[in-house]
Design a protein around this motif. Structure first.
Motif, PDB file in Angstrom:
ATOM      1  N   ILE A   1       0.839  -1.200   0.000  1.00 18.75           N
ATOM      2  CA  ILE A   1       0.000   0.000   0.000  1.00 18.75           C
ATOM      3  C   ILE A   1       0.876   1.252   0.000  1.00 18.75           C
ATOM      4  N   MET A   2       2.004   1.184   0.700  1.00 20.77           N
ATOM      5  CA  MET A   2       2.913   2.334   0.760  1.00 20.77           C
ATOM      6  C   MET A   2       3.868   2.377  -0.433  1.00 20.77           C
ATOM      7  N   ARG A   3       3.664   1.482  -1.395  1.00 25.32           N
ATOM      8  CA  ARG A   3       4.470   1.403  -2.624  1.00 25.32           C
ATOM      9  C   ARG A   3       5.956   1.185  -2.327  1.00 25.32           C
ATOM     10  N   VAL A   4       6.195   0.178  -1.493  1.00 21.94           N
ATOM     11  CA  VAL A   4       7.557  -0.220  -1.155  1.00 21.94           C
ATOM     12  C   VAL A   4       7.761  -1.631  -1.697  1.00 21.94           C
ATOM     13  N   GLU A   5       8.865  -1.845  -2.393  1.00 22.42           N
ATOM     14  CA  GLU A   5       9.171  -3.178  -2.905  1.00 22.42           C
ATOM     15  C   GLU A   5       9.561  -4.081  -1.745  1.00 22.42           C
ATOM     16  N   THR A   6       9.014  -5.308  -1.756  1.00 22.73           N
ATOM     17  CA  THR A   6       9.293  -6.244  -0.679  1.00 22.73           C
ATOM     18  C   THR A   6       9.749  -7.576  -1.231  1.00 22.73           C
ATOM     19  N   ASN A   7      10.381  -8.335  -0.370  1.00 25.36           N
ATOM     20  CA  ASN A   7      10.774  -9.694  -0.644  1.00 25.36           C
ATOM     21  C   ASN A   7      10.560 -10.454   0.659  1.00 25.36           C
ATOM     22  N   MET A   8       9.764 -11.528   0.635  1.00 21.78           N
ATOM     23  CA  MET A   8       9.422 -12.234   1.869  1.00 21.78           C
ATOM     24  C   MET A   8       9.866 -13.688   1.749  1.00 21.78           C
ATOM     25  N   TRP A   9      10.461 -14.217   2.836  1.00 18.07           N
ATOM     26  CA  TRP A   9      10.855 -15.618   2.820  1.00 18.07           C
ATOM     27  C   TRP A   9      10.756 -16.193   4.226  1.00 18.07           C
ATOM     28  N   PRO A  10      10.543 -17.525   4.318  1.00 17.67           N
ATOM     29  CA  PRO A  10      10.539 -18.188   5.631  1.00 17.67           C
ATOM     30  C   PRO A  10      11.929 -18.697   5.971  1.00 17.67           C
ATOM     31  N   LEU A  11      12.196 -18.817   7.241  1.00 17.07           N
ATOM     32  CA  LEU A  11      13.406 -19.471   7.720  1.00 17.07           C
ATOM     33  C   LEU A  11      12.998 -20.803   8.324  1.00 17.07           C
ATOM     34  N   PRO A  12      13.891 -21.788   8.380  1.00 16.47           N
ATOM     35  CA  PRO A  12      13.527 -23.086   8.951  1.00 16.47           C
ATOM     36  C   PRO A  12      13.102 -22.952  10.413  1.00 16.47           C
ATOM     37  N   ALA A  13      12.124 -23.764  10.788  1.00 18.27           N
ATOM     38  CA  ALA A  13      11.623 -23.723  12.166  1.00 18.27           C
ATOM     39  C   ALA A  13      12.685 -24.259  13.123  1.00 18.27           C
ATOM     40  N   GLN A  14      12.781 -23.626  14.278  1.00 15.50           N
ATOM     41  CA  GLN A  14      13.707 -24.082  15.305  1.00 15.50           C
ATOM     42  C   GLN A  14      12.932 -24.881  16.336  1.00 15.50           C
TER      43      GLN A  14
END
Length: 187
Positions: free
Chosen positions: A85-98
């Motif tokens: 909505i704020m027009r910011v480029e994003t990149n999302m990823w998960p990390l392995p569960a601990q």
């Protein structure tokens, strides 16, 4: 004189159809549009910059941690949507569960009463080139909507954190180590 007659005619026609407050607004609007021809043009020097130079942050990581997978995933989608909505480029990823093992002790003793195995799930949202004026607004918004049981940390993007998202291939590393131990034959 001619303009005054037009204004009177306009007032008479509007008086029957429009209330007094609207007529008063119409008078102000009509006055606002009666400007001279010189007021229509702007003379500005060449090369004038009217917008300020706002420095961006090159990479900001928003790390989310929680015990409940569904709540964490929903909140990560919310953070990603607010950035969109704020027009910011994003990149999302998960990390392995601990995996985390917790033990509760009996009162006033060292005997274990129960053992509980917990998974700590992690999501990382990387904000790329966010303006320095948008970042405080973004952080206020996501911090005011943190669900219960979710921990949010904000940090600058580094190479180690970028590498943490990739799972190492242990079999490949063992083959490389074995190849290095082989004696080399020189002719």
């Amino acid at each position: 004189m001619r303009n005054r007659l037009r204004m009177d005619l306009l007032r008479r026609t509007l008086l029957s159809a429009v209330s007094f407050s609207r007529l008063k607004c119409m008078n102000q609007t009509i006055r606002r549009f009666s400007i001279t021809r010189l007021g229509l043009y702007k003379w500005e020097p060449d090369g004038l910059v009217t917008e300020p130079d706002i420095p961006p942050y090159p990479g900001v990581l928003v790390k989310l941690q929680g015990y409940d997978y569904t709540i964490l995933e929903t909140y990560a989608k919310y953070v990603n949507r607010i950035a969109g909505i704020m027009r910011v480029e994003t990149n999302m990823w998960p990390l392995p569960a601990q995996k985390l093992e917790m033990q509760t002790l009996q009162a006033n003793s060292t005997k274990i009463q129960s053992t509980c195995n917990l998974n700590v799930y992690q999501r990382v949202v990387e904000l790329q080139n966010i303006d320095s004026t948008k970042l405080p607004i973004f952080l206020d918004n996501i911090w005011s909507h943190i669900p219960e049981g979710v921990k949010v940390t904000v940090a600058e993007s580094t190479d180690e954190e970028q590498e943490a998202r990739y799972v190492p291939d242990h079999a490949k590393q063992q083959l490389i180590d074995a190849l290095g131990e082989l004696p080399s034959k020189k002719k």
